[in-house]
Design a protein around this motif. Structure first.
Motif, PDB file in Angstrom:
ATOM      1  N   PRO A 124       0.468  -1.653   0.314  1.00 31.30           N
ATOM      2  CA  PRO A 124       0.012  -0.216  -0.199  1.00 31.30           C
ATOM      3  C   PRO A 124       1.071   1.449  -0.575  1.00 31.30           C
ATOM      4  O   PRO A 124       0.856   2.324   0.826  1.00 31.30           O
ATOM      5  N   VAL A 125       2.047   1.909  -1.060  1.00 23.95           N
ATOM      6  CA  VAL A 125       2.739   2.389  -0.814  1.00 23.95           C
ATOM      7  C   VAL A 125       2.309   3.155  -2.564  1.00 23.95           C
ATOM      8  O   VAL A 125       2.315   2.024  -3.470  1.00 23.95           O
ATOM      9  N   VAL A 126       2.559   4.634  -2.274  1.00 25.21           N
ATOM     10  CA  VAL A 126       3.141   5.270  -3.903  1.00 25.21           C
ATOM     11  C   VAL A 126       4.243   6.197  -4.222  1.00 25.21           C
ATOM     12  O   VAL A 126       3.986   6.299  -3.324  1.00 25.21           O
ATOM     13  N   THR A 127       4.514   6.383  -5.535  1.00 23.70           N
ATOM     14  CA  THR A 127       6.189   6.967  -5.936  1.00 23.70           C
ATOM     15  C   THR A 127       5.477   8.223  -6.902  1.00 23.70           C
ATOM     16  O   THR A 127       5.311   7.271  -7.766  1.00 23.70           O
ATOM     17  N   CYS A 128       5.937   8.977  -6.298  1.00 21.02           N
ATOM     18  CA  CYS A 128       5.208   9.880  -7.539  1.00 21.02           C
ATOM     19  C   CYS A 128       7.186  10.673  -7.390  1.00 21.02           C
ATOM     20  O   CYS A 128       7.527  10.951  -6.728  1.00 21.02           O
ATOM     21  N   SER A 129       7.113  10.294  -8.683  1.00 28.22           N
ATOM     22  CA  SER A 129       8.134  11.130  -9.816  1.00 28.22           C
ATOM     23  C   SER A 129       7.525  11.863 -10.710  1.00 28.22           C
ATOM     24  O   SER A 129       7.253  12.095 -11.615  1.00 28.22           O
ATOM     25  N   ILE A 130       8.521  13.743 -10.192  1.00 28.42           N
ATOM     26  CA  ILE A 130       8.408  14.564 -12.074  1.00 28.42           C
ATOM     27  C   ILE A 130       9.533  15.238 -12.099  1.00 28.42           C
ATOM     28  O   ILE A 130      11.093  15.147 -11.347  1.00 28.42           O
ATOM     29  N   GLN A 131      10.332  14.870 -13.742  1.00 26.72           N
ATOM     30  CA  GLN A 131      11.174  15.476 -13.871  1.00 26.72           C
ATOM     31  C   GLN A 131      11.263  16.230 -14.875  1.00 26.72           C
ATOM     32  O   GLN A 131      10.086  16.000 -15.691  1.00 26.72           O
ATOM     33  N   LEU A 132      12.258  17.129 -14.958  1.00 23.71           N
ATOM     34  CA  LEU A 132      11.970  18.312 -16.016  1.00 23.71           C
ATOM     35  C   LEU A 132      12.903  18.264 -16.986  1.00 23.71           C
ATOM     36  O   LEU A 132      13.874  17.901 -17.148  1.00 23.71           O
ATOM     37  N   ASP A 133      12.491  18.081 -18.563  1.00 17.89           N
ATOM     38  CA  ASP A 133      13.396  17.781 -19.603  1.00 17.89           C
ATOM     39  C   ASP A 133      13.497  19.165 -19.696  1.00 17.89           C
ATOM     40  O   ASP A 133      13.105  19.711 -21.267  1.00 17.89           O
ATOM     41  N   ILE A 134      15.395  19.616 -19.727  1.00 21.30           N
ATOM     42  CA  ILE A 134      14.949  20.964 -19.555  1.00 21.30           C
ATOM     43  C   ILE A 134      16.993  20.770 -20.208  1.00 21.30           C
ATOM     44  O   ILE A 134      17.354  20.282 -19.483  1.00 21.30           O
ATOM     45  N   LYS A 135      16.966  21.966 -20.511  1.00 17.19           N
ATOM     46  CA  LYS A 135      18.363  22.521 -20.906  1.00 17.19           C
ATOM     47  C   LYS A 135      18.774  24.124 -20.469  1.00 17.19           C
ATOM     48  O   LYS A 135      18.842  24.586 -21.279  1.00 17.19           O
ATOM     49  N   PRO A 136      19.375  24.552 -18.852  1.00 21.84           N
ATOM     50  CA  PRO A 136      19.678  25.277 -18.545  1.00 21.84           C
ATOM     51  C   PRO A 136      20.905  26.300 -18.918  1.00 21.84           C
ATOM     52  O   PRO A 136      21.412  25.526 -19.586  1.00 21.84           O
ATOM     53  N   GLU A 137      20.809  27.542 -19.114  1.00 17.08           N
ATOM     54  CA  GLU A 137      21.435  28.695 -19.699  1.00 17.08           C
ATOM     55  C   GLU A 137      22.666  27.844 -18.086  1.00 17.08           C
ATOM     56  O   GLU A 137      22.181  28.056 -17.311  1.00 17.08           O
ATOM     57  N   LEU A 138      24.028  28.713 -19.319  1.00 18.24           N
ATOM     58  CA  LEU A 138      25.049  28.730 -18.463  1.00 18.24           C
ATOM     59  C   LEU A 138      25.185  29.241 -16.890  1.00 18.24           C
ATOM     60  O   LEU A 138      24.035  30.237 -17.274  1.00 18.24           O
ATOM     61  N   GLU A 139      25.695  28.657 -15.490  1.00 18.51           N
ATOM     62  CA  GLU A 139      25.231  29.844 -14.431  1.00 18.51           C
ATOM     63  C   GLU A 139      26.481  30.370 -14.910  1.00 18.51           C
ATOM     64  O   GLU A 139      26.456  31.696 -14.546  1.00 18.51           O
ATOM     65  N   GLY A 140      27.491  29.921 -15.277  1.00 16.38           N
ATOM     66  CA  GLY A 140      29.050  31.361 -15.325  1.00 16.38           C
ATOM     67  C   GLY A 140      29.702  31.402 -13.791  1.00 16.38           C
ATOM     68  O   GLY A 140      29.807  30.558 -13.211  1.00 16.38           O
ATOM     69  N   SER A 141      29.004  32.977 -13.611  1.00 16.75           N
ATOM     70  CA  SER A 141      29.935  33.265 -12.678  1.00 16.75           C
ATOM     71  C   SER A 141      29.265  32.677 -11.700  1.00 16.75           C
ATOM     72  O   SER A 141      29.533  33.852 -10.375  1.00 16.75           O
ATOM     73  N   THR A 142      28.114  32.459 -11.042  1.00 15.90           N
ATOM     74  CA  THR A 142      26.592  32.552 -10.208  1.00 15.90           C
ATOM     75  C   THR A 142      27.108  31.143 -10.227  1.00 15.90           C
ATOM     76  O   THR A 142      25.861  30.128 -10.091  1.00 15.90           O
ATOM     77  N   ALA A 143      27.981  29.915 -10.910  1.00 21.37           N
ATOM     78  CA  ALA A 143      27.898  28.761 -11.015  1.00 21.37           C
ATOM     79  C   ALA A 143      27.569  28.139  -9.298  1.00 21.37           C
ATOM     80  O   ALA A 143      27.975  28.639  -8.314  1.00 21.37           O
ATOM     81  N   GLY A 144      26.182  26.977  -9.107  1.00 18.74           N
ATOM     82  CA  GLY A 144      25.990  27.081  -7.992  1.00 18.74           C
ATOM     83  C   GLY A 144      24.321  26.775  -7.856  1.00 18.74           C
ATOM     84  O   GLY A 144      23.809  26.864  -6.374  1.00 18.74           O
ATOM     85  N   VAL A 145      24.175  28.290  -8.284  1.00 18.69           N
ATOM     86  CA  VAL A 145      22.257  28.214  -8.373  1.00 18.69           C
ATOM     87  C   VAL A 145      21.605  27.173  -8.128  1.00 18.69           C
ATOM     88  O   VAL A 145      20.420  26.208  -7.971  1.00 18.69           O
ATOM     89  N   ARG A 146      21.649  25.908  -9.412  1.00 17.19           N
ATOM     90  CA  ARG A 146      20.981  24.361  -9.716  1.00 17.19           C
ATOM     91  C   ARG A 146      21.525  23.842  -8.136  1.00 17.19           C
ATOM     92  O   ARG A 146      20.503  22.910  -7.971  1.00 17.19           O
TER      93      ARG A 146
END
Length: 697
Positions: A61-83
């Protein structure tokens, strides 16, 4: 007569069987691959573009929900770490629930909800799944990032980066990413203290508002749920999730180097080297080569039965383990062979890794070796199906990567069909040491010069821990008038002079330090007392003593988390050194052999480097600031929990001690060991106040 006939027939059959010879050299033929019953996923798509897959499994009696985003985000550059910060930010509260309320509601139903920059996962009992979906939808649609939470996350992140600065595997991972993918690819971006400090709340909100939309999302529901029920729940809680135009970034296309290239990362005082032989490959998920390439990798270094492990560990005893991996990825995959070994066998280990790679790509694998790996891989795959999230991932993979609908159902059949010819072909295609980045983190001077034979042009590239290329400087020559005696006398003068030092008969220091323990910051209080060749140290947190050392001049004990151990001969020798009220003040008579090795940089300042060897042969290296004379750093090797690691101590913030007649002490000591950092700041010092002998019992 009938019974006699049967008896004679039985005897005849038995004699016939015993007369047949069993040829044990012939391996029994493998039976047919078992059929995998995953169950077909029911699918539907909401008007907002959310694609949903439902795999009904009513056993539990267990249910699992997985949501995945199919994305290609822009490079983070000087703010690497946002993701990297999205996992904490997404679960830090919504427009309708504070972080405390959200955590309370999740805990109350016993659910497990986690998030990252491109997925959201939740699992709960069936009876609580409606509430779980409500909470997950609130996170996906209504996340509300707060500056206070971002500040905490940035502080924790910077603390972790500080701890990892001298951690060899973290250094290896960073540099491997840079040399494989480059900074114009998302897999080659490295998070640093500088990039984290530049991240703003607006950056994080922009990422969330740009990429968290249903029309680029896949949802998989697995467990005690059917299609009709799933459709009702998903429509109710995710139907109002607004779609939007999601931008798709383009990246560079990294390629393996045209010839071998050695990237060396100096790690001061290292007694071991960490090695990657690595390069990018083109291996997309679901393509025909994936299963075959995994088999080839399993034979090379997929586990303790892989050739790398059997060679470097079992045959030579150079490492605890050596492994390899072939990673599939829609953007860019990569191959890596890994080992951790002693300094003196670093080049030999690289040589054996390359030799095993060449052998696999030039000689057919024996059938029995192949079959052993096929059996192991089949068992691992079957076990993975016990995890509902694995089944959810498979359902999403099929749609996202346009894989055959029966890809996983036929996995074992396709695995069992892999031949020795397939393995050779895959090794030739994906395991190529002639076009590899050889990344080594190790001791400069001891290891790097032994690796030049592996570099195509014989010139090593040097990198810092974050993958920035550096030009290693040669050690500066020591001026002719500088000797060990001169350095030590300047040190004693710097800390107040011989008279002030000899005037100290007892000292008690109380320091505080903050460390990150399992994600929770702990404040430690460290108290040290020294008098008459006796020593005591206690470490406390929240009123509880977690560590203690006591030495009465001849014997002592160590206690940690309630476990007490009497000091042995080596411990006593160390305790005697710790009992010195002022370290190195009695350098002429302490039995330590000191050798001036040259000059080096500590930070931006020149320092004299002195190698110290005690009576038992234990080595350490001390660094004395050439200008001020202060001891600024010490490196020594320790052993614990079956590992050998380097301990680095840095001393700064020298100040005059009240009542010490000019005596100065470093009020800040930073200690780094085994990937952990601790900075202790002195809160109080008492000089020449009586310390009763009972303190050292």
């Amino acid at each position: 007569m009938k019974k006699i006939t049967i008896s004679i027939l039985t005897i005849a059959l038995a004699l016939s069987a015993s007369a047949q010879k069993l040829d044990r050299s012939i391996r029994p033929k493998a039976g047919p691959a078992p059929e995998i019953k995953l169950g077909d996923a029911a699918t539907f798509t909401l008007p907002n573009g959310l694609k949903v897959f439902v795999v009904s499994k009513h056993k539990l009696p267990v249910v699992t929900c997985s949501i995945q985003l199919d994305i290609k985000p822009e490079l983070e550059g000087s703010t690497a770490g946002v993701r990297d910060m999205m996992s904490d930010l997404l679960t830090s509260g919504t427009k309708t629930r504070s972080m405390e309320q959200l955590n309370k509601e999740i805990d109350y139903i016993g659910a497990n909800i986690s998030a990252s920059s491109d997925n959201l996962n939740g699992t709960s009992l069936k009876k609580h799944f409606l509430k779980t979906m409500e909470l997950m939808s609130d996170i996906a649609i209504n996340s509300d990032f707060k500056q206070t939470e971002l500040d905490k996350i940035k502080k924790r992140t910077i603390s972790g980066l500080e701890a990892g600065k001298n951690e060899p595997d973290a250094m290896l991972q960073n540099v491997s990413a840079v040399v494989n993918f480059g900074t114009q690819h998302p897999y080659g971006e490295v998070t640093t203290e500088t990039t984290v400090s530049k991240i703003t709340l607006a950056d994080c909100k922009k990422y969330y508002n740009t990429y968290f939309h249903p029309n680029v999302a896949y949802m998989a529901l697995v467990g005690d749920i059917d299609e009709a029920e799933a459709k009702e729940l998903v429509t109710k809680f995710f139907g109002k999730w607004e779609k939007a135009n999601v931008p798709v970034a383009t990246y560079s296309n990294p390629a393996a180097p045209s010839s071998t290239n050695v990237a060396f990362v100096p790690r001061e005082g290292a007694v071991q080297s960490v090695i990657n032989v690595t390069y990018p490959i083109d291996l997309a998920p679901g393509t025909p080569d994936v299963i075959k390439a995994r088999v080839a990798n399993s034979i090379l270094g997929g586990g303790s039965n892989g050739r790398l492990f059997l060679n470097l560990r079992e045959k030579h005893g150079w490492t605890y383990g050596s492994y390899s991996s072939v990673v599939q990825d829609e953007l860019k995959g990569h191959f890596t062979a890994y080992a951790k070994c002693r300094n003196v066998v670093s080049d030999s280990s690289v040589g054996e890794i390359i030799a095993e790679m060449k052998k696999l790509s030039s000689e057919k694998v024996p059938q029995d070796e192949l079959q052993n790996h096929l059996n192991n891989m089949a068992g691992t795959f079957a076990m993975s199906l016990e995890n509902p999230q694995t089944i959810a991932q498979y359902a999403i993979n099929i749609e996202r990567y346009h894989m055959p609908k029966d890809y996983y159902k036929n996995y074992l059949k396709n695995l069992n069909a892999v031949t020795t010819d397939d393995v050779l072909a895959m090794a030739k295609q994906y395991i190529n040491p002639e076009h590899a980045n050889i990344v080594v983190v190790g001791s400069k001077g001891d290891v790097d010069k032994t690796l030049t034979r592996f570099d195509a042009d014989g010139k090593l590239d040097y990198y810092d821990n974050y993958g920035h290329i550096i030009i290693p400087g040669e050690a500066k020559a020591v001026p002719a008038n500088i000797t060990v005696d001169a350095v030590m006398k300047k040190y004693i003068a710097a800390i107040g002079g011989e008279k002030a030092v000899k005037g100290i008969k007892s000292i008690k220091t109380v320091s505080t330090s903050k460390i990150n323990n399992g994600g929770h910051e702990m404040t430690l209080t460290i108290t040290e007392e020294k008098a008459n060749g006796k020593f005591k140290s206690t470490v406390e947190t929240s009123g509880m003593t977690v560590q203690k050392q006591v030495f009465d001049g001849t014997k002592g004990y160590q206690e940690q988390m309630g476990q007490k151990k009497e000091m042995d001969a080596d411990d006593i020798a160390d305790a005697k050194n710790q009992a010195d009220i002022v370290a190195n003040s009695n350098y002429e008579k302490d039995g330590v052999k000191r050798t001036l090795k040259g000059m080096d940089k500590v930070g931006d300042a020149d320092a004299y480097v002195i190698e110290c060897v005690d009576a038992k042969g234990k080595k350490s290296t001390e660094y004395y600031d050439a200008k001020t004379g202060f001891l600024v750093k010490n490196l020594h090797v320790e052993e614990g929990q079956g590992q050998t690691f380097t301990v680095t101590e840095e001393y700064s913030n020298y100040k005059e001690v009240p009542g010490g007649n000019g005596f100065k002490k470093a009020y800040t000591v930073k200690q780094s060991a085994a990937g952990q950092d601790m900075t202790a700041n002195i809160e109080s010092i008492e000089i020449n106040k009586p310390i009763p002998d009972s303190e050292f019992n």
